[in-house]
Design a protein around this motif. Structure first.
Motif, PDB file in Angstrom:
ATOM      1  N   VAL A  77       0.835  -1.202   0.000  1.00 50.08           N
ATOM      2  CA  VAL A  77       0.000   0.000   0.000  1.00 50.08           C
ATOM      3  C   VAL A  77       0.869   1.252   0.000  1.00 50.08           C
ATOM      4  N   ASP A  78       1.910   1.232   0.830  1.00 51.59           N
ATOM      5  CA  ASP A  78       2.800   2.396   0.900  1.00 51.59           C
ATOM      6  C   ASP A  78       3.461   2.658  -0.451  1.00 51.59           C
ATOM      7  N   THR A  79       3.832   1.586  -1.142  1.00 53.54           N
ATOM      8  CA  THR A  79       4.554   1.736  -2.407  1.00 53.54           C
ATOM      9  C   THR A  79       3.642   2.172  -3.547  1.00 53.54           C
ATOM     10  N   ILE A  80       2.449   1.564  -3.645  1.00 52.13           N
ATOM     11  CA  ILE A  80       1.574   1.800  -4.791  1.00 52.13           C
ATOM     12  C   ILE A  80       0.626   2.977  -4.560  1.00 52.13           C
ATOM     13  N   VAL A  81      -0.039   2.986  -3.405  1.00 51.55           N
ATOM     14  CA  VAL A  81      -1.035   4.028  -3.125  1.00 51.55           C
ATOM     15  C   VAL A  81      -0.394   5.245  -2.469  1.00 51.55           C
ATOM     16  N   GLY A  82       0.530   4.995  -1.549  1.00 54.28           N
ATOM     17  CA  GLY A  82       1.169   6.099  -0.832  1.00 54.28           C
ATOM     18  C   GLY A  82       0.328   6.638   0.307  1.00 54.28           C
ATOM     19  N   LYS A  83      -0.737   5.935   0.651  1.00 54.16           N
ATOM     20  CA  LYS A  83      -1.601   6.350   1.762  1.00 54.16           C
ATOM     21  C   LYS A  83      -2.134   5.101   2.442  1.00 54.16           C
ATOM     22  N   ARG A  84      -1.926   5.018   3.750  1.00 51.92           N
ATOM     23  CA  ARG A  84      -2.364   3.827   4.485  1.00 51.92           C
ATOM     24  C   ARG A  84      -3.855   3.885   4.793  1.00 51.92           C
ATOM     25  N   ILE A  85      -4.456   2.736   4.854  1.00 51.33           N
ATOM     26  CA  ILE A  85      -5.873   2.655   5.155  1.00 51.33           C
ATOM     27  C   ILE A  85      -6.072   2.767   6.659  1.00 51.33           C
ATOM     28  N   PRO A  86      -7.045   3.549   7.125  1.00 53.78           N
ATOM     29  CA  PRO A  86      -7.249   3.720   8.584  1.00 53.78           C
ATOM     30  C   PRO A  86      -7.614   2.402   9.269  1.00 53.78           C
ATOM     31  N   GLN A  87      -7.358   2.369  10.571  1.00 55.34           N
ATOM     32  CA  GLN A  87      -7.674   1.170  11.348  1.00 55.34           C
ATOM     33  C   GLN A  87      -9.140   1.177  11.758  1.00 55.34           C
ATOM     34  N   PHE A  88      -9.733   0.006  11.802  1.00 53.55           N
ATOM     35  CA  PHE A  88     -11.143  -0.131  12.160  1.00 53.55           C
ATOM     36  C   PHE A  88     -11.309  -0.149  13.674  1.00 53.55           C
ATOM     37  N   LEU A 142     -13.826   3.940   4.252  1.00 61.13           N
ATOM     38  CA  LEU A 142     -14.571   4.021   3.000  1.00 61.13           C
ATOM     39  C   LEU A 142     -14.083   5.170   2.125  1.00 61.13           C
ATOM     40  N   HIS A 143     -13.868   6.343   2.724  1.00 66.03           N
ATOM     41  CA  HIS A 143     -13.412   7.496   1.937  1.00 66.03           C
ATOM     42  C   HIS A 143     -12.026   7.241   1.341  1.00 66.03           C
ATOM     43  N   THR A 144     -11.167   6.553   2.103  1.00 60.12           N
ATOM     44  CA  THR A 144      -9.826   6.249   1.591  1.00 60.12           C
ATOM     45  C   THR A 144      -9.906   5.326   0.382  1.00 60.12           C
ATOM     46  N   ILE A 145     -10.766   4.317   0.459  1.00 58.93           N
ATOM     47  CA  ILE A 145     -10.901   3.372  -0.655  1.00 58.93           C
ATOM     48  C   ILE A 145     -11.529   4.049  -1.871  1.00 58.93           C
ATOM     49  N   ILE A 146     -12.557   4.869  -1.653  1.00 63.29           N
ATOM     50  CA  ILE A 146     -13.209   5.575  -2.770  1.00 63.29           C
ATOM     51  C   ILE A 146     -12.214   6.481  -3.488  1.00 63.29           C
ATOM     52  N   ASN A 147     -11.422   7.204  -2.722  1.00 62.82           N
ATOM     53  CA  ASN A 147     -10.465   8.152  -3.321  1.00 62.82           C
ATOM     54  C   ASN A 147      -9.310   7.452  -4.031  1.00 62.82           C
ATOM     55  N   GLU A 148      -8.982   6.232  -3.608  1.00 50.02           N
ATOM     56  CA  GLU A 148      -7.850   5.494  -4.196  1.00 50.02           C
ATOM     57  C   GLU A 148      -8.322   4.157  -4.754  1.00 50.02           C
ATOM     58  N   SER A 185      -8.721   2.753  -7.843  1.00 45.87           N
ATOM     59  CA  SER A 185      -7.866   2.043  -8.815  1.00 45.87           C
ATOM     60  C   SER A 185      -6.545   1.630  -8.180  1.00 45.87           C
ATOM     61  N   GLY A 186      -6.056   2.442  -7.235  1.00 40.73           N
ATOM     62  CA  GLY A 186      -4.805   2.114  -6.568  1.00 40.73           C
ATOM     63  C   GLY A 186      -4.913   0.840  -5.755  1.00 40.73           C
ATOM     64  N   PHE A 237     -10.099  -8.102  -4.303  1.00 38.94           N
ATOM     65  CA  PHE A 237     -10.034  -7.635  -5.692  1.00 38.94           C
ATOM     66  C   PHE A 237     -11.386  -7.825  -6.374  1.00 38.94           C
ATOM     67  N   LYS A 238     -12.002  -8.975  -6.153  1.00 35.53           N
ATOM     68  CA  LYS A 238     -13.314  -9.249  -6.748  1.00 35.53           C
ATOM     69  C   LYS A 238     -14.371  -8.287  -6.215  1.00 35.53           C
ATOM     70  N   ASN A 239     -14.289  -7.963  -4.903  1.00 38.08           N
ATOM     71  CA  ASN A 239     -15.263  -7.023  -4.326  1.00 38.08           C
ATOM     72  C   ASN A 239     -15.176  -5.657  -4.996  1.00 38.08           C
ATOM     73  N   LEU A 240     -13.960  -5.173  -5.184  1.00 37.94           N
ATOM     74  CA  LEU A 240     -13.785  -3.853  -5.788  1.00 37.94           C
ATOM     75  C   LEU A 240     -14.223  -3.830  -7.252  1.00 37.94           C
ATOM     76  N   LYS A 241     -14.231  -4.975  -7.892  1.00 33.86           N
ATOM     77  CA  LYS A 241     -14.657  -5.046  -9.291  1.00 33.86           C
ATOM     78  C   LYS A 241     -16.145  -5.343  -9.414  1.00 33.86           C
ATOM     79  N   THR A 242     -16.824  -5.522  -8.250  1.00 31.88           N
ATOM     80  CA  THR A 242     -18.252  -5.819  -8.268  1.00 31.88           C
ATOM     81  C   THR A 242     -19.054  -4.527  -8.262  1.00 31.88           C
ATOM     82  N   PHE A 243     -20.063  -4.461  -9.132  1.00 35.21           N
ATOM     83  CA  PHE A 243     -20.879  -3.254  -9.240  1.00 35.21           C
ATOM     84  C   PHE A 243     -21.636  -2.975  -7.942  1.00 35.21           C
ATOM     85  N   GLU A 244     -22.179  -4.011  -7.323  1.00 31.32           N
ATOM     86  CA  GLU A 244     -22.967  -3.819  -6.093  1.00 31.32           C
ATOM     87  C   GLU A 244     -22.108  -3.227  -4.984  1.00 31.32           C
TER      88      GLU A 244
END
Length: 694
Positions: free
Chosen positions: A363-374, A386-392, A394-395, A421-428
């Motif tokens: 994540v650090d190498t490709i996106v450059g922004k870490r996902i927040p902890q739950f 959610l906002h981090t994933i929406i903004n990045e 494709s990353g 990967f499959k979830n992010l490619k799913t329309f729902e």
């Protein structure tokens, strides 16, 4: 020595055998003149004759044995005695006695003054040294650092924060303090465990006393209570008091942590509240109580709030608004299986990366922004993820693709990457992500408002209504189509699955179902706010409107809610009508602005009922957020390495950290250090002198 005492000594003890103190008393008082009450009225002596000096001789005579009783010849007898050698000899002796005695007294007094001066100078230096120790305790307490070290011996490389900081601090002190410390360090080093504990206790006690004095002087106050479990599995109850000072400054003070592990029942918690507040006129001054919503606390019949209401009829209960918002999102976002699965997958993405450093590196190498902890109890954490994933978007798709194809990845990492990967490619998944991301923009803003303790409940409720209206405006076809098309763009489904994306009717039903459920939850969770209708009286944004139409229903609601406080309701109405009609007050933004104007313009006596209303509304708590901040302090102080800390020391250190701003305010007063040192010296005998001689 009294005159009668001198007379007795004259009769029983020869003057030559008197001690020096008795002789000094005689010289100060003068010749004893006893009252001759037994003398016959016709034989009373004249005052001038009786008060003449009569000196007694060493030899036995009528004057110093049986006494002179021939009053007819008294004058002649006195003349004979005054011309005798015995009288003259004793007269000279008296003069020499006075001279020698006063000379000795001067020497003694001079020696005493010099001793007192040196003693007080030593006390001054001791107190200056103690001020440095107090500063060390305040610094470590404010920074939430441990005092003791594992090895505090002289040759240790790390003697602990207190000793290490002291050695640095003493070098930077003035030469006067350094020299004084070198002279007293054999009997007082300031390093012992008892000294540190006593100073921590004295400072915290001083702060508590200052807070109690403010609470006793305030017009109203409210209480906020919440509990959490510390590292040692003890249930710690945090108590926060909210009130306005005599200068109309709204503040919240932390009182203490209380271990309630043994009794968490409603009665046990009530006993704690009653014990803490009994000295603050709980019956008349407690106007609000706010808890986190646990059933044992908020139950209307048997809960804590009902029991408090019995002894404090003015204590209006308000459910923590931040907690209510969490419940709105919790239930509103789990209305069907699709939403529950979506959030399970969403939080799973966060856990997937936080459980592995190698995945995080991708994540650090490709996106450059870490996902927040739950965080389970905070819906805001889901929003951040959610906002981090929406903004990045494709990353993260690239991240999962790289992990699944990396030969160094473990089977667990590969399986997880393929699933996400499959979830992010799913329309729902993309469609639900966009819907909730859109909703969370408004709820995040509201949540942040509820986290700001300076805002009052009236302001928070107004923002809740605004949030409701904003979400309700999203409930239309154009908004649905916008989100639907964005989801299509994100997933770019192939022709084989394009029929699913084109099935707009099913996704439109899902869209409206989510929006309607969130709105319903907002209505349900905040429906009891009708009891707070009186807050409209202080809504400064509607003063211009109220100048035309007075809010009678709100005034009646106030009368029924606080009948023991606002018994002169007609006077209040007149004062409010004057304020509503004044153009000066029709452009304000917040009730606090109104209170500050009343304070600055000295209008308290002119508008007593209106001022009382505004202060009461400011005092009513909207959330128990301050308790959550105290829990953060708890977890920093009571760690795995400090889990055996006593409850008293733990509470004392907590108040030093939580009330650091109040400490800085008190340090500006001249008596701050003196009051703490006086408290420290009065507890028990100390090895150094800290009290001045007068």
């Amino acid at each position: 020595m009294h005159v009668t005492d001198v007379v007795v000594m004259l009769l029983e003890t020869p003057f030559r055998r008197w001690n020096s103190d008795s002789k000094n008393d005689l010289l100060k008082i003068g010749k004893p003149i006893p009252i001759l009450s037994a003398l016959a009225p016709d034989k009373k002596l004249s005052k001038s004759l009786y008060t003449k000096i009569v000196l007694l001789g060493k030899m036995k005579s009528v004057w110093n044995t049986v006494g002179y009783y021939d009053l007819k010849n008294l004058s002649r007898g006195i003349q004979i005695h005054q011309t005798s050698k015995e009288h003259i000899h004793n007269h000279l002796g008296l003069k020499n006695l006075k001279k020698n005695c006063f000379t000795i007294l001067d020497v003694v007094n001079e020696h005493g003054n010099l001793f007192k001066k040196n003693y007080n100078e030593n006390v001054r230096l001791n107190r200056l040294f103690m001020e440095h120790l107090i500063e060390l305790v305040l610094f470590l307490g404010k920074q939430e650092l441990a005092f003791r070290g594992h090895d505090e011996s002289s040759d240790s490389l790390n003697k602990g924060n207190y000793r290490e900081l002291f050695e640095i601090h003493i070098i930077r002190c003035s030469q006067e303090i350094q020299n004084h410390y070198n002279s007293i360090k054999k009997k007082f080093t300031g390093m012992s465990k008892s000294i540190k504990n006593d100073l921590i206790s004295c400072i915290s006690e001083f702060l508590i006393n200052q807070i109690k004095n403010e609470i006793k002087q305030c017009k109203f106050y409210s209480i906020q209570i919440d509990d959490t479990t510390d590292i040692s599995q003890k249930t710690q109850c945090s108590i926060i008091i909210r009130y306005a000072t005599d200068k109309s400054e709204l503040i919240e003070r932390f009182l203490d942590f209380h271990n309630v592990s043994e009794d968490r029942t409603a009665q046990g918690l009530f006993n704690l509240v009653n014990f803490v507040l009994h000295e603050f006129d709980i019956e008349n001054k407690l106007v609000g109580q706010c808890y986190d919503g646990a059933c044992v606390m908020s139950g209307h019949l048997t809960g804590l709030q009902a029991r408090v209401k019995e002894v404090a009829p003015n204590a209006l209960f308000t459910h923590c608004l931040a907690h209510r918002l969490n419940l709105v999102l919790q239930h509103g976002c789990s209305i069907n299986a699709k939403c529950r699965i979506f959030f399970a997958n969403l939080t799973g993405i966060s856990a997937y990366f936080h459980n592995s450093t190698s995945r995080t590196n991708f994540v650090d190498t490709i996106v450059g922004k870490r996902i927040p902890q739950f965080v389970q109890t905070r819906w805001s954490s889901r929003s951040k993820i959610l906002h981090t994933i929406i903004n990045e978007w494709s990353g993260f798709i690239d991240v999962f693709d790289c992990i699944s194809k990396d030969p160094k990845s473990s089977s667990e990492s590969i399986c997880g990457a393929i699933g996400h990967f499959k979830n992010l490619k799913t329309f729902e998944f993309a469609f639900l992500a966009l819907i909730f991301s859109d909703i969370f923009i408004y709820t995040d803003n509201l949540f942040n408002i509820l986290q700001i303790k300076s805002f009052d409940v009236e302001f928070c409720l107004r923002k809740i209504n605004i949030t409701y209206d904003l979400i309700n405006k999203k409930r239309n076809k154009p908004e649905f189509l916008k989100l639907f098309n964005q989801a299509v763009t994100l997933t770019k489904p192939p022709k084989a699955t394009r029929n699913e994306s084109n099935n707009q009717s099913n996704f439109k039903i899902l869209f409206y179902e989510i929006i309607d459920n969130i709105l319903m939850q907002l209505n349900t969770r905040f429906q009891d706010t009708n009891k707070l209708l009186f807050l409209q009286l202080a809504d400064v944004t509607k003063f211009k409107e109220y100048s035309c139409t007075f809010p009678v229903n709100a005034l009646n609601n106030l009368k029924s809610t606080y009948p023991y406080i606002f018994y002169n309701i007609n006077s209040l109405k007149v004062e409010l009508e004057v304020l509503y009609s004044d153009v000066k007050y029709q452009n304000l933004l917040h009730i606090y602005d109104m209170v500050k104007i009343i304070e600055q313009d000295a209008l308290k006596d002119i508008l007593p009922e209106a001022y009382k209303l505004f202060i009461l509304i400011l005092t009513i708590p909207s959330t128990s957020v301050s308790n959550k901040r105290s829990f953060s302090c708890l977890k920093r102080i009571k760690t795995c390495s400090r889990n055996s800390i006593s409850q008293v020391r733990f509470s004392s250190l907590s108040i030093l950290s939580i009330e650091k701003s109040f400490i800085n305010q008190l340090k500006k007063t001249e008596s701050f250090y003196d009051d703490i040192i006086n408290m420290y010296s009065s507890q028990k005998d100390r090895s150094i002198n800290l009290t001045y001689k007068t």
